[in-house]
Design a protein around this motif. Sequence first.
Motif, mmCIF file in Angstrom:
data_model
loop_
_atom_site.group_PDB
_atom_site.id
_atom_site.type_symbol
_atom_site.label_atom_id
_atom_site.label_comp_id
_atom_site.label_asym_id
_atom_site.label_seq_id
_atom_site.Cartn_x
_atom_site.Cartn_y
_atom_site.Cartn_z
ATOM 1 N N GLY A 49 0.790 -1.216 0.000
ATOM 2 C CA GLY A 49 0.000 0.000 0.000
ATOM 3 C C GLY A 49 0.826 1.272 0.000
ATOM 4 O O GLY A 49 0.283 2.358 0.143
ATOM 5 N N HIS A 50 2.160 1.137 -0.157
ATOM 6 C CA HIS A 50 3.048 2.304 -0.210
ATOM 7 C C HIS A 50 3.981 2.187 -1.416
ATOM 8 O O HIS A 50 4.505 1.110 -1.691
ATOM 9 C CB HIS A 50 3.884 2.412 1.064
ATOM 10 C CG HIS A 50 3.057 2.731 2.266
ATOM 11 N ND1 HIS A 50 2.490 1.750 3.041
ATOM 12 C CD2 HIS A 50 2.693 3.915 2.799
ATOM 13 C CE1 HIS A 50 1.810 2.314 4.023
ATOM 14 N NE2 HIS A 50 1.908 3.631 3.898
ATOM 15 N N ASP A 51 4.195 3.292 -2.105
ATOM 16 C CA ASP A 51 5.127 3.320 -3.220
ATOM 17 C C ASP A 51 6.535 3.147 -2.660
ATOM 18 O O ASP A 51 6.945 3.893 -1.767
ATOM 19 C CB ASP A 51 5.011 4.655 -3.966
ATOM 20 C CG ASP A 51 5.892 4.704 -5.188
ATOM 21 O OD1 ASP A 51 7.124 4.584 -5.028
ATOM 22 O OD2 ASP A 51 5.371 4.875 -6.295
ATOM 23 N N THR B 89 8.647 6.565 -3.330
ATOM 24 C CA THR B 89 8.223 7.842 -2.758
ATOM 25 C C THR B 89 7.673 7.711 -1.346
ATOM 26 O O THR B 89 7.625 8.684 -0.606
ATOM 27 C CB THR B 89 7.131 8.490 -3.633
ATOM 28 O OG1 THR B 89 5.970 7.652 -3.617
ATOM 29 C CG2 THR B 89 7.625 8.689 -5.061
ATOM 30 N N GLY B 90 7.242 6.508 -0.965
ATOM 31 C CA GLY B 90 6.648 6.311 0.349
ATOM 32 C C GLY B 90 5.191 6.732 0.428
ATOM 33 O O GLY B 90 4.555 6.605 1.471
ATOM 34 N N LEU B 91 4.647 7.239 -0.672
ATOM 35 C CA LEU B 91 3.263 7.688 -0.688
ATOM 36 C C LEU B 91 2.306 6.487 -0.694
ATOM 37 O O LEU B 91 2.652 5.414 -1.184
ATOM 38 C CB LEU B 91 3.000 8.560 -1.913
ATOM 39 C CG LEU B 91 3.816 9.853 -2.002
ATOM 40 C CD1 LEU B 91 3.558 10.546 -3.329
ATOM 41 C CD2 LEU B 91 3.481 10.773 -0.831
ATOM 42 N N LEU C 134 17.218 0.487 -11.140
ATOM 43 C CA LEU C 134 16.767 0.351 -9.759
ATOM 44 C C LEU C 134 15.428 1.053 -9.554
ATOM 45 O O LEU C 134 14.617 0.637 -8.732
ATOM 46 C CB LEU C 134 17.814 0.920 -8.801
ATOM 47 C CG LEU C 134 19.155 0.173 -8.761
ATOM 48 C CD1 LEU C 134 20.180 0.975 -7.971
ATOM 49 C CD2 LEU C 134 18.966 -1.217 -8.183
ATOM 50 N N ALA C 135 15.206 2.121 -10.299
ATOM 51 C CA ALA C 135 13.958 2.882 -10.164
ATOM 52 C C ALA C 135 12.759 2.125 -10.710
ATOM 53 O O ALA C 135 11.635 2.356 -10.275
ATOM 54 C CB ALA C 135 14.085 4.231 -10.871
ATOM 55 N N SER C 136 12.975 1.211 -11.654
ATOM 56 C CA SER C 136 11.835 0.536 -12.290
ATOM 57 C C SER C 136 11.742 -0.946 -11.929
ATOM 58 O O SER C 136 11.100 -1.713 -12.636
ATOM 59 C CB SER C 136 11.914 0.705 -13.810
ATOM 60 O OG SER C 136 13.062 0.075 -14.327
ATOM 61 N N ALA D 7 11.783 12.446 -13.009
ATOM 62 C CA ALA D 7 12.656 13.040 -12.003
ATOM 63 C C ALA D 7 13.101 12.016 -10.953
ATOM 64 O O ALA D 7 14.094 12.244 -10.254
ATOM 65 C CB ALA D 7 11.952 14.204 -11.319
ATOM 66 N N ILE D 8 12.395 10.898 -10.859
ATOM 67 C CA ILE D 8 12.757 9.872 -9.874
ATOM 68 C C ILE D 8 14.070 9.196 -10.248
ATOM 69 O O ILE D 8 14.886 8.876 -9.386
ATOM 70 C CB ILE D 8 11.622 8.833 -9.733
ATOM 71 C CG1 ILE D 8 10.428 9.476 -9.037
ATOM 72 C CG2 ILE D 8 12.084 7.601 -8.991
ATOM 73 C CD1 ILE D 8 9.230 8.576 -8.919
ATOM 74 N N ILE D 9 14.308 8.974 -11.523
ATOM 75 C CA ILE D 9 15.478 8.203 -11.961
ATOM 76 C C ILE D 9 16.786 8.845 -11.511
ATOM 77 O O ILE D 9 17.619 8.161 -10.903
ATOM 78 C CB ILE D 9 15.433 7.946 -13.480
ATOM 79 C CG1 ILE D 9 14.224 7.040 -13.788
ATOM 80 C CG2 ILE D 9 16.728 7.318 -13.977
ATOM 81 C CD1 ILE D 9 13.931 6.854 -15.253
ATOM 82 N N PRO D 10 17.042 10.144 -11.749
ATOM 83 C CA PRO D 10 18.306 10.727 -11.263
ATOM 84 C C PRO D 10 18.444 10.655 -9.740
ATOM 85 O O PRO D 10 19.546 10.454 -9.233
ATOM 86 C CB PRO D 10 18.239 12.180 -11.734
ATOM 87 C CG PRO D 10 17.252 12.192 -12.844
ATOM 88 C CD PRO D 10 16.280 11.101 -12.554
#
Length: 177
Positions: free
Chosen positions: A50-52, A55-57, A91-93, A102-105
């Motif tokens: 239930g959390h990304d 991002t932790g959202l 790692l981001a995907s 913007a998450i990737i960098p």
Amino acid sequence: MSRWLWLCMLLFASRVCAQGQLQFDAPWGPHAIGFKVVHLVDSSRSWGDGHDPLTGLSVAAMHERPLQVLVWYPASAAGKPMVYSDYLALLASEDGPVNESAIIPRVIEGQLHGWAGSNPLSGYQAIAAQPVHATSAATPASGSFPLVIYVPSDSNAAFEDDVLCEYVASHGLGKAH
């Protein structure tokens, strides 16, 4: 037997640390190396709490487990050059395609800081900028080649043995010479 194994590992690790980095000098094969990422889902398993994870959202739990599949293949010609940070960007995907660029960098920078610790970051940034043998969007070589499936160790990145995967692809994935 386990004492012998630990001694061998200790000697190997001390040699690698003394060199600063492991040098790979086996001869590369005749093929250019292509690389692509395929995102699949396993509908037999749910995923997430239930959390990304980035991002932790709060998000709705996914009903299918995402699978990031990395494909190295023999190519007839090189595609777009890649650098090591292209692997770090994966790692981001790991948990599915990234919709926010913007998450990737941030993920790459976080990994570099994690490796560097209290050491100067510049050495790790130099490693991230180094070219790799694989290229993206390369034209696959004609012919049929054996499929080699590699699974990384527990909780590690799918590209942890990128040099091995590139090397095998350069030789036609196990093709006899």
